[in-house]
Each structure stands twice: as structure tokens, then as C-alpha cells.
Write a protein that holds these residues in place. Structure first.
Motif, PDB file in Angstrom:
ATOM      1  N   THR A 163       0.847  -1.198   0.000  1.00 36.76           N
ATOM      2  CA  THR A 163       0.000   0.000   0.000  1.00 36.76           C
ATOM      3  C   THR A 163       0.883   1.249   0.000  1.00 36.76           C
ATOM      4  OG1 THR A 163      -0.103   0.186   2.407  1.00 36.76           O
ATOM      5  CG2 THR A 163      -1.804  -1.159   1.340  1.00 36.76           C
TER       6      THR A 163
ATOM      7  N   ASP B  79      -5.851   0.940   9.214  1.00 30.35           N
ATOM      8  CA  ASP B  79      -5.628   0.062   8.057  1.00 30.35           C
ATOM      9  C   ASP B  79      -6.912  -0.262   7.284  1.00 30.35           C
ATOM     10  OD1 ASP B  79      -3.232  -0.611   7.032  1.00 30.35           O
ATOM     11  OD2 ASP B  79      -2.906  -2.381   8.273  1.00 30.35           O
ATOM     12  N   HIS B  80      -8.004   0.408   7.596  1.00 29.18           N
ATOM     13  CA  HIS B  80      -9.288   0.083   6.957  1.00 29.18           C
ATOM     14  C   HIS B  80      -9.951   1.283   6.312  1.00 29.18           C
ATOM     15  CE1 HIS B  80      -8.878  -3.401   9.512  1.00 29.18           C
ATOM     16  NE2 HIS B  80      -9.854  -3.968   8.843  1.00 29.18           N
ATOM     17  N   GLY B  81      -9.251   2.394   6.226  1.00 31.64           N
ATOM     18  CA  GLY B  81      -9.882   3.579   5.648  1.00 31.64           C
ATOM     19  C   GLY B  81     -10.925   4.202   6.544  1.00 31.64           C
ATOM     20  N   GLU B  82     -10.834   3.953   7.842  1.00 30.18           N
ATOM     21  CA  GLU B  82     -11.866   4.493   8.730  1.00 30.18           C
ATOM     22  C   GLU B  82     -11.396   5.655   9.573  1.00 30.18           C
ATOM     23  OE1 GLU B  82     -14.049   1.610  10.913  1.00 30.18           O
ATOM     24  OE2 GLU B  82     -14.521   0.450   9.118  1.00 30.18           O
TER      25      GLU B  82
ATOM     26  N   GLY C  84      -8.631   7.917   8.981  1.00 27.39           N
ATOM     27  CA  GLY C  84      -8.129   9.101   8.288  1.00 27.39           C
ATOM     28  C   GLY C  84      -6.735   9.547   8.703  1.00 27.39           C
TER      29      GLY C  84
ATOM     30  N   ASN D 101      -7.162   8.173   1.735  1.00 33.01           N
ATOM     31  CA  ASN D 101      -6.507   7.325   2.731  1.00 33.01           C
ATOM     32  C   ASN D 101      -5.406   6.502   2.064  1.00 33.01           C
ATOM     33  OD1 ASN D 101      -8.323   7.969   4.929  1.00 33.01           O
ATOM     34  ND2 ASN D 101      -9.860   6.783   3.837  1.00 33.01           N
TER      35      ASN D 101
ATOM     36  N   CYS E  26      -3.872   4.034   3.150  1.00 32.72           N
ATOM     37  CA  CYS E  26      -3.978   2.599   3.427  1.00 32.72           C
ATOM     38  C   CYS E  26      -4.882   1.886   2.438  1.00 32.72           C
ATOM     39  CB  CYS E  26      -4.474   2.367   4.860  1.00 32.72           C
ATOM     40  SG  CYS E  26      -6.211   2.785   5.119  1.00 32.72           S
ATOM     41  N   LEU E  27      -5.696   2.629   1.692  1.00 29.96           N
ATOM     42  CA  LEU E  27      -6.633   1.993   0.745  1.00 29.96           C
ATOM     43  C   LEU E  27      -6.092   2.016  -0.678  1.00 29.96           C
ATOM     44  CD1 LEU E  27     -10.142   3.323   1.920  1.00 29.96           C
ATOM     45  CD2 LEU E  27      -8.992   1.193   2.514  1.00 29.96           C
ATOM     46  N   ILE E  28      -4.834   2.427  -0.839  1.00 29.90           N
ATOM     47  CA  ILE E  28      -4.309   2.599  -2.188  1.00 29.90           C
ATOM     48  C   ILE E  28      -3.090   1.705  -2.383  1.00 29.90           C
ATOM     49  CG2 ILE E  28      -3.196   4.313  -3.697  1.00 29.90           C
ATOM     50  CD1 ILE E  28      -5.071   6.371  -2.302  1.00 29.90           C
TER      51      ILE E  28
ATOM     52  N   GLY F  33     -11.704   0.700  -4.647  1.00 29.64           N
ATOM     53  CA  GLY F  33     -10.929  -0.095  -3.689  1.00 29.64           C
ATOM     54  C   GLY F  33     -11.322   0.122  -2.235  1.00 29.64           C
TER      55      GLY F  33
ATOM     56  N   MET G  10     -10.011  -3.111  -0.344  1.00 32.53           N
ATOM     57  CA  MET G  10      -8.745  -3.004   0.388  1.00 32.53           C
ATOM     58  C   MET G  10      -8.867  -3.403   1.863  1.00 32.53           C
ATOM     59  SD  MET G  10      -6.279  -2.349  -1.666  1.00 32.53           S
ATOM     60  CE  MET G  10      -5.061  -1.889  -0.445  1.00 32.53           C
ATOM     61  N   PRO G  11      -9.944  -2.977   2.563  1.00 28.61           N
ATOM     62  CA  PRO G  11     -10.074  -3.439   3.951  1.00 28.61           C
ATOM     63  C   PRO G  11     -10.145  -4.967   4.060  1.00 28.61           C
ATOM     64  CG  PRO G  11     -11.479  -1.545   3.602  1.00 28.61           C
ATOM     65  CD  PRO G  11     -10.944  -1.936   2.246  1.00 28.61           C
TER      66      PRO G  11
ATOM     67  N   GLU H 285      -6.662  -6.193   3.904  1.00 27.88           N
ATOM     68  CA  GLU H 285      -5.917  -5.877   5.126  1.00 27.88           C
ATOM     69  C   GLU H 285      -6.404  -6.703   6.311  1.00 27.88           C
ATOM     70  OE1 GLU H 285      -6.093  -1.684   4.685  1.00 27.88           O
ATOM     71  OE2 GLU H 285      -4.242  -1.676   3.534  1.00 27.88           O
TER      72      GLU H 285
ATOM     73  N   GLN I  41     -12.525  11.385   2.463  1.00 28.16           N
ATOM     74  CA  GLN I  41     -11.486  10.595   1.792  1.00 28.16           C
ATOM     75  C   GLN I  41     -12.097   9.449   0.988  1.00 28.16           C
ATOM     76  OE1 GLN I  41     -11.435  11.781   4.842  1.00 28.16           O
ATOM     77  NE2 GLN I  41      -9.399  12.274   5.578  1.00 28.16           N
ATOM     78  N   ILE I  42     -13.120   8.813   1.560  1.00 28.05           N
ATOM     79  CA  ILE I  42     -13.777   7.689   0.884  1.00 28.05           C
ATOM     80  C   ILE I  42     -14.618   8.201  -0.295  1.00 28.05           C
ATOM     81  CG2 ILE I  42     -15.409   5.767   1.175  1.00 28.05           C
ATOM     82  CD1 ILE I  42     -12.975   5.283   2.838  1.00 28.05           C
TER      83      ILE I  42
ATOM     84  N   ARG J 159     -12.763   8.541  -3.502  1.00 32.73           N
ATOM     85  CA  ARG J 159     -12.261   7.331  -4.160  1.00 32.73           C
ATOM     86  C   ARG J 159     -13.356   6.351  -4.545  1.00 32.73           C
ATOM     87  NH1 ARG J 159      -7.331   6.591  -5.397  1.00 32.73           N
ATOM     88  NH2 ARG J 159      -7.366   4.485  -6.208  1.00 32.73           N
TER      89      ARG J 159
ATOM     90  N   MET K  96     -18.760   8.063   8.828  1.00 36.77           N
ATOM     91  CA  MET K  96     -17.933   6.867   8.827  1.00 36.77           C
ATOM     92  C   MET K  96     -18.584   5.699   9.554  1.00 36.77           C
ATOM     93  SD  MET K  96     -15.382   7.642   7.032  1.00 36.77           S
ATOM     94  CE  MET K  96     -14.616   6.046   7.198  1.00 36.77           C
TER      95      MET K  96
END
Lengths: 158, 273
Positions: A21, A39-42, A44, A56, A58-60, B30, B34-35, B38, B101-102, B105, B186
Motif C-alpha cells: 500500500t 488500516d481500513h480507511g476508517e 483518516g 486514505n 492505506c486503501l491505495i 478499492g 482493500m479493507p 488488510e 477521503q472515501i 475514491r 464513517m
């Protein structure tokens, strides 16, 4: 695979593992403003700017930044002259442990670049992907409101 | 893992047909995939990133339809004036969607194909009767969204087929989206709901309610709205028809009973305000 992208103003041409990532890469490059939070995009905490938008890291996956412009807050200031947002965060007491601060600054810088009206609602919307577990949100929102209105006025009068 | 980013549909079909089924995954924004990686789901052998399919990013408007490219981000939907003006429930869903951010994307196509029972764009898309355009190597076909989503994570997509655009009729319906989550941003919805309607001086002349996170897929509460339109005074009794239609579950966010109560309360509040 080899990819090319811009990182904090420098052109990077590097061999990468496509399963890595952007978060892992940036921290391996010692850009420690980019925090490894959920690590989950939650949370920020790993927010960076990609082509002027907050995302984020971590999501890329690394191949996705091919041809993109990536900025971390290391590029906002030169350690002697802080960015206006950073100055106001300090002055307003909007930082406590500091873990979420770089992500918030990235989200706010993205808002600033959108060039839309500065309002508390817009600031809260742009920060709603950033979790803070100590200072809370009131101080960061106040600091952002002051700093962004100030920058806007400066921009208009100059 | 091998990574591909085709720039055209033609290139996509070529790559996709060369990667064995079961070993490839298509990725848009993603933000849902992606989560999973991970959390320990192994990366696929072949990851095909759709984000560079330029043609799928645009929103186009004709006199009677709005056509949304599947890779349009949640933020771009949010910022589109026609969606704000004519598809209010969809706009409201993008406004309450995750965090900034979400939204930058995540894509509408991803939200549909991920087929989460709680996906926030889904109730408005059901309530506006969205038609999905699916493109395969040989042909294109159209399916209404309620025939496309089959269950949690399950869709009617065929091998090597992708969702390319979403078409909405510009019927100028009035609409509203509501969401209840454990916090404002969120948070995955405990219940989400979209209503579309037309009204005249006598009240509703048309009403449709699509409810999410109360069954394996979004449900259109037809039996309830039909009975309600026939006899609005019976509302307290008719709420039972909602109970009969839904099948919520207990999970980490809420109990099934709480979901039942919240959904009925939201609908009650909407109809009696």
C-alpha cells in the motif's frame, strides 16, 4: 513492476511490489507524518493528497499512484516556517497527542484547494473522515475556520 | 499478484479473458476491497484496476434520462447540479456517505457491485428504479437494479462482464433519503431508507419506499405503500405489513428488533410530518 509518480515535488521512478500500500511505502521512505492507524480507511490518520484530493493511503495500492501527484504534510513547510494551518492549530490548541493531526491537515488543505466557500459546515464535512480520540473536533474546526478565512482574505486582498 | 490497468473496454476484455475465473478480481475505488485484504483475505492472482477506463467516468444528461458512468466517484455525484436538483434522495445519500477521503475514491459502480445490504446509494437507486447497463465482450444488456443484486455480495454479473453505467429516468419525483448509524460519519448504516413520491392536494398520488440493511438486499415496501395509499388513516395497523416484509438480522451494529423499530419509526415520521 516499475512506476513513476510525483512525491512532494520530486519525480520518483521506482520498482515496487504491486501488493504494497501507499501507506507502507511512504513510511518506508521515512515520511512519518503518514500515520498507520486502522488500516481500513476508517480513521483518516494516513490521509495524503493525491492530485489535490485527500485520500486514505492505506486503501491505495502502489500501482494506483502511477502518474499521480502525491503530497504528505512534510511538503507543507520547511520546519522553520510552518504552514498557516499548522500555525493556527498550535495557536488554538487544536493538537493534543497529535496522532490524527497530519491527516486533518491534509483533509483541510484539500478543502482549501477546492476553492469553495469557507464555512463551518464545509470544514466539518471535509474532516468527517478523520477520527480524533483526545482533543475532539471543536478546536480543530475553530482553528481551520480562522486559518482558512484568513488565507482567503489574504488571497483576495493581494 | 499481477496488476493490470486497462485503458479501454477492448483492452479490459482481452486481459480479463486471459485471467482464469476465480483468480481475478475487478477493482474500482478499492474502498471496500482493500479493507478485506488488510483483514487477511489474500490478494487475488490477478487484480484488474478499472479506474483507467476513461469512458466510465462521465455523467451525461438527455431530456429524459441521466446516465452515470459506473466509475463516477461519490464526490462527483454529490457535486453534480442535476442530481442535487432532481434526484434529491441520491444527493442526500452521497452527502451522508462515509467521509471525505472515501467519497473521493469510492464509486457508484463499486457500491452497486459490492452489493452490501447496507450500501447507502442502493435505496435511492432502487426507489428511482435505476437501470444498469452491463457490458460483456460480445453484448450489452440492461437490468433493473433489483434484478441485478441477488444477495449480500452477490450480483447477476456474468464472467468477464462489468457494470458500465447506470441510467435514471428524469421523472421529477420528489424524494428523500434517511440513514441511522451509530455516529454521524464513517458509520455503516443500521437502517437506511429512500422514499420517492408525487403528491397533489389530496395527498400522495404515488409513493415508493426502499429500505436497506433490513434484509439480504434492499427491499421495496410495495405491499405497505399500496395499502397506505388506499387508506392512509389505517397507518398504525399497516405498519405490520412492514414487519412482514423485512428480515433484519442481529449483528455488531444493532439487533434485528432495533432495526425493525427504527425503520417503522422513520417511515411513521416521514408519513405523519
Amino acid at each position: 513492476m516499475i512506476i513513476e509518480f510525483e512525491l512532494n515535488g520530486r519525480l520518483i521512478n521506482t520498482k515496487i511490489d504491486p501488493g504494497k500500500t501507499l501507506l507502507e511505502y511512504l513510511r518506508s521512505e521515512e515520511l512519518y507524518s503518514v500515520k498507520h492507524g486502522c488500516d481500513h480507511g476508517e480513521c483518516g490518520a494516513c490521509s495524503v493528497l493525491i492530485n489535490d484530493k485527500a485520500m486514505n493511503a492505506c486503501l491505495i495500492l502502489m500501482p494506483m499512484v502511477e502518474g499521480k501527484r502525491v503530497e504528505t504534510i512534510e511538503s507543507f513547510s520547511d520546519h522553520k516556517n510552518l504552514h498557516d494551518l499548522q500555525k493556527l492549530f498550535l495557536a488554538e490548541g487544536a493538537v493534543q497527542c497529535g496522532f490524527c493531526t497530519p491527516g486533518m491537515l491534509a483533509a483541510l488543505e484539500a478543502l482549501k484547494r477546492e476553492n469553495i466557500e469557507v464555512s463551518e459546515e464545509n470544514i466539518r464535512d471535509s474532516l468527517n473522515g478523520n477520527l480524533c480520540r483526545c482533543t475532539g473536533y471543536v478546536k480543530p474546526v475553530e482553528a481551520a475556520l480562522k486559518s482558512l478565512s484568513q488565507m482567503k482574505n489574504d488571497g483576495e486582498s493581494s | 499478484m499481477r496488476y493490470y490497468s486497462p485503458a479501454s473496454l477492448k483492452e479490459f476484455f482481452k486481459i480479463s479473458s486471459q485471467c482464469p475465473n476465480g483468480q481475478k478480481t475487478f477493482l474500482a475505488g478499492g474502498t471496500d476491497l482493500m479493507p478485506c485484504y488488510e483483514q487477511g483475505t489474500p490478494l487475488p492472482d490477478h487484480l484488474i484496476d478499472l479506474k483507467h477506463l476513461r469512458d466510465l467516468h462521465s455523467i451525461s444528461v438527455t431530456e429524459n434520462t441521466l446516465i452515470i458512468g459506473a466509475l463516477t466517484t461519490i464526490q462527483d455525484l454529490h457535486d453534480h447540479p442535476l442530481i442535487q436538483g432532481e434526484f434529491v434522495a441520491l444527493y442526500q445519500a452521497t452527502h451522508e456517505f462515509a467521509g471525505a477521503q472515501i467519497r473521493h475514491r469510492g464509486t457508484i459502480g463499486g457500491n452497486i457491485c459490492n452489493a452490501s445490504p447496507a450500501g447507502d446509494l442502493l435505496p435511492p437507486l432502487y426507489a428511482f428504479d435505476a437501470q444498469l447497463i452491463l457490458t460483456g465482450p460480445q453484448a450489452e444488456r440492461h437490468l433493473p437494479i433489483h434484478e441485478f443484486i441477488l444477495g449480500p455480495g452477490k450480483t447477476a454479473l456474468l464472467e468477464n462482464e462489468i457494470l458500465t453505467s447506470i441510467s435514471l429516468n428524469r421523472k421529477r419525483l420528489r424524494s428523500q433519503f434517511q440513514k441511522v448509524g451509530l455516529r454521524q460519519s464513517m458509520a455503516i448504516s443500521v437502517v437506511n431508507l429512500a422514499c420517492t413520491w408525487e403528491e397533489d392536494e389530496d395527498g400522495f398520488s404515488m409513493l415508493e419506499i426502499a429500505a436497506g440493511a433490513v434484509a439480504p438486499t434492499v427491499l421495496i415496501l410495495n405491499a405497505f405503500t399500496r395499502a397506505y395509499l388506499e387508506n392512509p388513516k389505517k397507518l398504525p395497523k399497516l405498519l405490520q405489513l412492514i414487519d412482514e416484509a423485512i428480515a433484519p438480522i442481529d449483528d455488531i451494529r444493532a439487533t434485528a428488533n432495533y432495526r425493525r423499530m427504527v425503520l417503522k419509526n422513520l417511515i411513521w415520521a416521514f408519513l405523519t410530518k
